[in-house]
Design an enzyme around this catalytic site. Structure first.
Site, PDB file in Angstrom:
ATOM      1  N   TYR A  51       0.830  -1.198   0.000  1.00 57.43           N
ATOM      2  CA  TYR A  51       0.000   0.000   0.000  1.00 57.43           C
ATOM      3  C   TYR A  51       0.870   1.255   0.000  1.00 57.43           C
ATOM      4  O   TYR A  51       1.686   1.475   0.904  1.00 57.43           O
ATOM      5  CB  TYR A  51      -0.934   0.029   1.203  1.00 57.43           C
ATOM      6  N   GLY A 198     -14.246  -5.854   1.395  1.00 57.58           N
ATOM      7  CA  GLY A 198     -15.229  -5.585   0.341  1.00 57.58           C
ATOM      8  C   GLY A 198     -16.659  -5.812   0.776  1.00 57.58           C
ATOM      9  O   GLY A 198     -17.508  -6.154  -0.053  1.00 57.58           O
ATOM     10  N   ALA A 201     -19.139  -3.934  -1.215  1.00 56.40           N
ATOM     11  CA  ALA A 201     -19.048  -4.117  -2.672  1.00 56.40           C
ATOM     12  C   ALA A 201     -18.754  -2.805  -3.387  1.00 56.40           C
ATOM     13  O   ALA A 201     -19.521  -2.345  -4.244  1.00 56.40           O
ATOM     14  CB  ALA A 201     -20.326  -4.760  -3.217  1.00 56.40           C
ATOM     15  N   LYS A 202     -17.629  -2.186  -3.000  1.00 56.10           N
ATOM     16  CA  LYS A 202     -17.179  -0.922  -3.601  1.00 56.10           C
ATOM     17  C   LYS A 202     -18.195   0.208  -3.417  1.00 56.10           C
ATOM     18  O   LYS A 202     -18.211   1.167  -4.186  1.00 56.10           O
ATOM     19  CB  LYS A 202     -16.889  -1.094  -5.097  1.00 56.10           C
ATOM     20  N   GLY A 203     -19.039   0.097  -2.415  1.00 56.39           N
ATOM     21  CA  GLY A 203     -20.030   1.132  -2.148  1.00 56.39           C
ATOM     22  C   GLY A 203     -21.326   0.971  -2.915  1.00 56.39           C
ATOM     23  O   GLY A 203     -22.283   1.730  -2.699  1.00 56.39           O
ATOM     24  N   LEU A 205     -23.527  -1.280  -2.569  1.00 50.57           N
ATOM     25  CA  LEU A 205     -24.599  -1.669  -1.641  1.00 50.57           C
ATOM     26  C   LEU A 205     -25.067  -0.508  -0.766  1.00 50.57           C
ATOM     27  O   LEU A 205     -26.034  -0.655  -0.022  1.00 50.57           O
ATOM     28  CB  LEU A 205     -24.131  -2.820  -0.760  1.00 50.57           C
TER      29      LEU A 205
END
Length: 298
Positions: A51, A198, A201-203, A205
């Site tokens: 990262y 996750g 789900a990358k936002g 949801l």
């Protein structure tokens, strides 16, 4: 905040933990956010040597050095940065792991890592050699426990059989329920907790526009999200349902939430603390979001 054991160890981690990959703001802001999370009951902080090319580990080390004995730090290894800065290469060799850990320890300003994870993995890896490296690091006291971050059932099965992993980090959400079919029962029986990444789900949801996800088309995602919003129109309640769906499976030990702002921290904690009032909420979500199975890496 509830806490669970990391495998068979005496390491206790919070059910909601802090994924630090998204921290890219001012150092004072990010360090303050990390400390605020700790003050709120979060004790597990997850980073990786990859990262921000190691800068993320440095940030976490600085933020937590004054409370080091009170927190659990997890980092990852296996993706070796190229000297020319053009990217990275997969390297699960024993020699690399034994040298990379010292660089992570230096960046984290600590003499031990609580939870050291292989950042991926394939069946073609020299798996026994990789495991030997982690076991040696445990003997040396440089790490307390080790695990893997992988979504591949065939790799996970081999590590369960061959090693003493204390956890598995894997993608899991209402839009990606594949682990239920291929991995969760195996890990639960082995006493190895899943650390979910996750979970939102990358936002999608929450409040991001529907998009294709895995093998779901945009239209299919739209239909499922319409069903979810009919069940829970309010965003704060929806966030709570989504978070608690991941935590509800007995194989799951913690949801690692990517937190970038004070608002996101507050919303995550609020979602965790909120009670789910509806008796059949889990069944309703099951019907709204069908489960799929892994097509690859079986």
């Amino acid at each position: 905040m509830n806490y669970i054991s990391l495998g068979k160890s005496n390491i206790q981690i919070s059910e909601v933990s802090f994924g630090t990959m998204s921290l890219k703001g001012a150092k004072s802001h990010d360090k303050g956010l990390v400390r605020k999370a700790f003050d709120s009951g979060i004790n597990y902080f997850d980073t990786a040597d990859l990262y921000d090319k190691g800068e993320n580990e440095k940030l976490i080390g600085e933020a937590l050095k004054e409370i080091r004995s009170k927190v659990v730090i997890g980092t990852k290894v296996g993706n070796q940065l190229r000297a020319d800065g053009s990217g990275w290469d997969w390297n699960p060799r024993k020699s690399y792991i034994l040298s990379a850990v010292d660089e992570s320890l230096r960046r984290l300003q600590t003499d031990y890592i609580d939870y050291y994870q292989l950042h991926g993995g394939t069946l073609e890896d020299p798996m026994d050699e990789t495991i030997e490296a982690f076991e040696r690091l445990k003997e040396q006291g440089k790490i307390r426990e080790y695990g893997i971050s992988s979504i591949r059932p065939n790799v996970i099965r081999e590590y369960v059989k061959r090693s003493n992993i204390a956890g598995v980090m894997m993608q899991y959400s209402l839009l990606d329920r594949r682990p239920e079919e291929a991995c969760f029962d195996l890990l639960q029986q082995a006493g190895i907790p899943v650390l979910v990444r996750g979970g939102y789900a990358k936002g999608i949801l929450l409040d991001k526009a529907p998009q294709s996800f895995l093998s779901w088309s945009v239209k299919e995602v739209e239909q499922m999200m319409e069903g979810l919003k009919e069940l829970v129109p309010a965003l704060d309640i929806r966030r709570s349902w989504v978070l608690h769906f991941a935590l509800a499976h007995p194989a799951v030990g913690s949801v690692v939430s990517g937190i970038r702002t004070p608002d996101q921290l507050a919303e995550t904690l609020e979602a965790y603390m909120k009670e789910i009032p509806q008796e059949n909420w889990y069944q309703d979500l099951n019907q709204t979001f069908p489960a799929k199975t892994y097509q690859d890496h079986r």
